[in-house]
Design a protein around this motif. Structure first.
Motif, PDB file in Angstrom:
ATOM      1  N   ALA A   7      -9.483  27.307  -7.845  1.00  0.00           N
ATOM      2  CA  ALA A   7     -10.091  28.438  -8.537  1.00  0.00           C
ATOM      3  C   ALA A   7      -9.178  28.953  -9.655  1.00  0.00           C
ATOM      4  O   ALA A   7      -9.650  29.265 -10.764  1.00  0.00           O
ATOM      5  CB  ALA A   7     -10.406  29.555  -7.538  1.00  0.00           C
ATOM      6  N   GLU A   8      -7.883  29.025  -9.384  1.00  0.00           N
ATOM      7  CA  GLU A   8      -6.936  29.487 -10.405  1.00  0.00           C
ATOM      8  C   GLU A   8      -6.876  28.527 -11.592  1.00  0.00           C
ATOM      9  O   GLU A   8      -6.800  28.951 -12.750  1.00  0.00           O
ATOM     10  CB  GLU A   8      -5.558  29.646  -9.778  1.00  0.00           C
ATOM     11  CG  GLU A   8      -5.459  30.816  -8.804  1.00  0.00           C
ATOM     12  CD  GLU A   8      -4.153  30.845  -8.048  1.00  0.00           C
ATOM     13  OE1 GLU A   8      -3.256  30.015  -8.378  1.00  0.00           O
ATOM     14  OE2 GLU A   8      -4.001  31.670  -7.123  1.00  0.00           O
ATOM     15  N   LEU A   9      -6.921  27.235 -11.321  1.00  0.00           N
ATOM     16  CA  LEU A   9      -6.896  26.255 -12.402  1.00  0.00           C
ATOM     17  C   LEU A   9      -8.182  26.312 -13.221  1.00  0.00           C
ATOM     18  O   LEU A   9      -8.159  26.143 -14.448  1.00  0.00           O
ATOM     19  CB  LEU A   9      -6.692  24.853 -11.831  1.00  0.00           C
ATOM     20  CG  LEU A   9      -5.277  24.529 -11.361  1.00  0.00           C
ATOM     21  CD1 LEU A   9      -5.259  23.236 -10.567  1.00  0.00           C
ATOM     22  CD2 LEU A   9      -4.312  24.434 -12.541  1.00  0.00           C
ATOM     23  N   ALA A  10      -9.302  26.556 -12.558  1.00  0.00           N
ATOM     24  CA  ALA A  10     -10.562  26.686 -13.285  1.00  0.00           C
ATOM     25  C   ALA A  10     -10.489  27.845 -14.270  1.00  0.00           C
ATOM     26  O   ALA A  10     -10.884  27.719 -15.443  1.00  0.00           O
ATOM     27  CB  ALA A  10     -11.711  26.887 -12.300  1.00  0.00           C
ATOM     28  N   ALA A  21     -10.862  27.163 -18.315  1.00  0.00           N
ATOM     29  CA  ALA A  21     -12.267  27.316 -18.713  1.00  0.00           C
ATOM     30  C   ALA A  21     -12.420  28.067 -20.029  1.00  0.00           C
ATOM     31  O   ALA A  21     -11.739  29.080 -20.256  1.00  0.00           O
ATOM     32  CB  ALA A  21     -13.036  28.054 -17.622  1.00  0.00           C
ATOM     33  N   PRO A  22     -13.330  27.614 -20.904  1.00  0.00           N
ATOM     34  CA  PRO A  22     -13.683  28.413 -22.082  1.00  0.00           C
ATOM     35  C   PRO A  22     -14.531  29.615 -21.665  1.00  0.00           C
ATOM     36  O   PRO A  22     -14.913  29.747 -20.486  1.00  0.00           O
ATOM     37  CB  PRO A  22     -14.485  27.431 -22.933  1.00  0.00           C
ATOM     38  CG  PRO A  22     -15.045  26.458 -21.949  1.00  0.00           C
ATOM     39  CD  PRO A  22     -14.039  26.331 -20.853  1.00  0.00           C
ATOM     40  N   GLU A  23     -14.846  30.480 -22.590  1.00  0.00           N
ATOM     41  CA  GLU A  23     -15.595  31.702 -22.263  1.00  0.00           C
ATOM     42  C   GLU A  23     -17.021  31.398 -21.796  1.00  0.00           C
ATOM     43  O   GLU A  23     -17.560  32.077 -20.933  1.00  0.00           O
ATOM     44  CB  GLU A  23     -15.620  32.647 -23.461  1.00  0.00           C
ATOM     45  CG  GLU A  23     -14.277  33.302 -23.738  1.00  0.00           C
ATOM     46  CD  GLU A  23     -13.745  34.040 -22.519  1.00  0.00           C
ATOM     47  OE1 GLU A  23     -14.481  34.875 -21.954  1.00  0.00           O
ATOM     48  OE2 GLU A  23     -12.601  33.769 -22.116  1.00  0.00           O
ATOM     49  N   THR A  24     -17.631  30.396 -22.379  1.00  0.00           N
ATOM     50  CA  THR A  24     -18.925  29.908 -21.910  1.00  0.00           C
ATOM     51  C   THR A  24     -18.682  28.514 -21.365  1.00  0.00           C
ATOM     52  O   THR A  24     -18.257  27.620 -22.108  1.00  0.00           O
ATOM     53  CB  THR A  24     -19.960  29.871 -23.042  1.00  0.00           C
ATOM     54  OG1 THR A  24     -20.143  31.197 -23.546  1.00  0.00           O
ATOM     55  CG2 THR A  24     -21.282  29.328 -22.551  1.00  0.00           C
ATOM     56  N   GLN A  61     -16.061  36.221 -12.025  1.00  0.00           N
ATOM     57  CA  GLN A  61     -15.278  37.465 -11.958  1.00  0.00           C
ATOM     58  C   GLN A  61     -14.460  37.713 -13.219  1.00  0.00           C
ATOM     59  O   GLN A  61     -13.993  38.836 -13.442  1.00  0.00           O
ATOM     60  CB  GLN A  61     -14.370  37.432 -10.731  1.00  0.00           C
ATOM     61  CG  GLN A  61     -15.128  37.610  -9.422  1.00  0.00           C
ATOM     62  CD  GLN A  61     -14.267  37.374  -8.195  1.00  0.00           C
ATOM     63  OE1 GLN A  61     -13.056  37.147  -8.308  1.00  0.00           O
ATOM     64  NE2 GLN A  61     -14.877  37.407  -7.021  1.00  0.00           N
ATOM     65  N   THR A  62     -14.289  36.681 -14.041  1.00  0.00           N
ATOM     66  CA  THR A  62     -13.567  36.858 -15.308  1.00  0.00           C
ATOM     67  C   THR A  62     -14.527  37.154 -16.456  1.00  0.00           C
ATOM     68  O   THR A  62     -14.118  37.124 -17.626  1.00  0.00           O
ATOM     69  CB  THR A  62     -12.749  35.599 -15.642  1.00  0.00           C
ATOM     70  OG1 THR A  62     -13.637  34.482 -15.835  1.00  0.00           O
ATOM     71  CG2 THR A  62     -11.755  35.288 -14.539  1.00  0.00           C
TER      72      THR A  62
END
Length: 274
Positions: free
Chosen positions: A77-80, A84-87, A110-111
């Motif tokens: 989850a932390e690596l994702a 990850a880009p905003e979309t 959650q981000t």
């Protein structure tokens, strides 16, 4: 709503409706009551009930729901979130019962990112649990070697202990997309292996370059877990390849245990598509 999945018959985009998936050519695929969809064509099924059977899916779900592999789940989850880009469009190849899929999806949401996510697995028994675990993620019965998704559709691709279908992974990842490949570390389940085998051997750890990908990092996840009873020990055993190739004497030793402390050791190899 447009789906991340595409029609396995004509390769056109699928529309995700309340009770079915529909393509522009009129091919329709019913959603099961649990929420997943079956997108593995009959001529590509090698058995009537491919993937993990009901008993194995139940054991895996029971074990993972006990959060014994939570350190790996949190690391993914932390690596994702890190990459990850905003979309972001995310795909979990070989998603099983959705334990990791759900955690990755929720961490990204959650981000405040805009997230679309799907997962595929051969086992309908596992996917029943996956679709109930996180209803906002799409899940389908499909092979990782013939994924029912479009070219260059995913920003992030996860593969946790599932077959290495590199050609398909290159196809579905966008240029610059990130591929997370989880493999066991050298001492993973070492104490369990010592019960099962007279001469256990450590796993081989190495960095393997794959065509079309460049290495970004390898993140280790190590720890020790306490398995408090025979049910939990055997649930873990059923999740491993050892279930199929352990001699009778090893199984007898295992079933005599009341509890077990064993090492967990994972390596998350992070690649970027070139």
């Amino acid at each position: 709503m447009e789906s991340l999945f595409r029609c396995p018959l004509c390769q056109r985009a699928l529309d995700r409706q309340e009770n079915r998936y529909l393509c522009p050519q009129g091919h329709s695929f019913d959603r099961a009551a649990a929420g997943y969809v079956h997108l593995l064509p009959a001529n590509k099924m090698h058995s009537k009930d491919p993937g993990d059977d009901k008993g194995m899916a139940t054991a895996r779900n029971r074990f993972l729901s006990g959060d014994y592999y939570r350190p790996l789940c949190d690391a993914l989850a932390e690596l994702a979130v890190k990459y990850a880009p905003e979309t972001v469009s995310v795909f979990d190849a070989g998603c099983g019962e959705g334990y990791y899929s759900a955690a990755i999806y929720r961490a990204l949401v959650q981000t405040d990112r805009q997230v679309r996510m799907a997962g595929a697995d051969l086992s309908k028994h596992a996917l029943r649990r996956a679709a109930k675990r996180e209803k906002e993620v799409e899940f389908a019965v499909a092979s990782v070697y013939d994924l029912p998704v479009g070219d260059q559709c995913a920003d992030l691709l996860f593969n946790c202990f599932s077959p290495l279908a590199l050609e398909e992974f290159r196809r579905i990842l966008k240029p610059g997309g990130i591929y997370f490949y989880v493999v066991p570390g050298e001492r993973h389940l070492w104490e369990l292996k010592n019960v099962l085998y007279d001469r256990p051997y450590p796993n081989t750890e190495k960095r393997t370059p794959y065509e079309g990908f460049s290495y970004l990092e390898v993140q280790p996840v190590d720890g020790t877990i306490h398995l408090p009873d025979q049910q939990t020990i055997f649930d873990l055993f059923q999740m491993t390849p050892y279930f199929w190739k352990t001699p009778k004497e090893g199984v007898q030793r295992l079933t005599a245990l009341d509890s077990l402390d064993t090492t967990i050791s994972f390596r998350i190899h992070v690649f970027q598509k070139e």
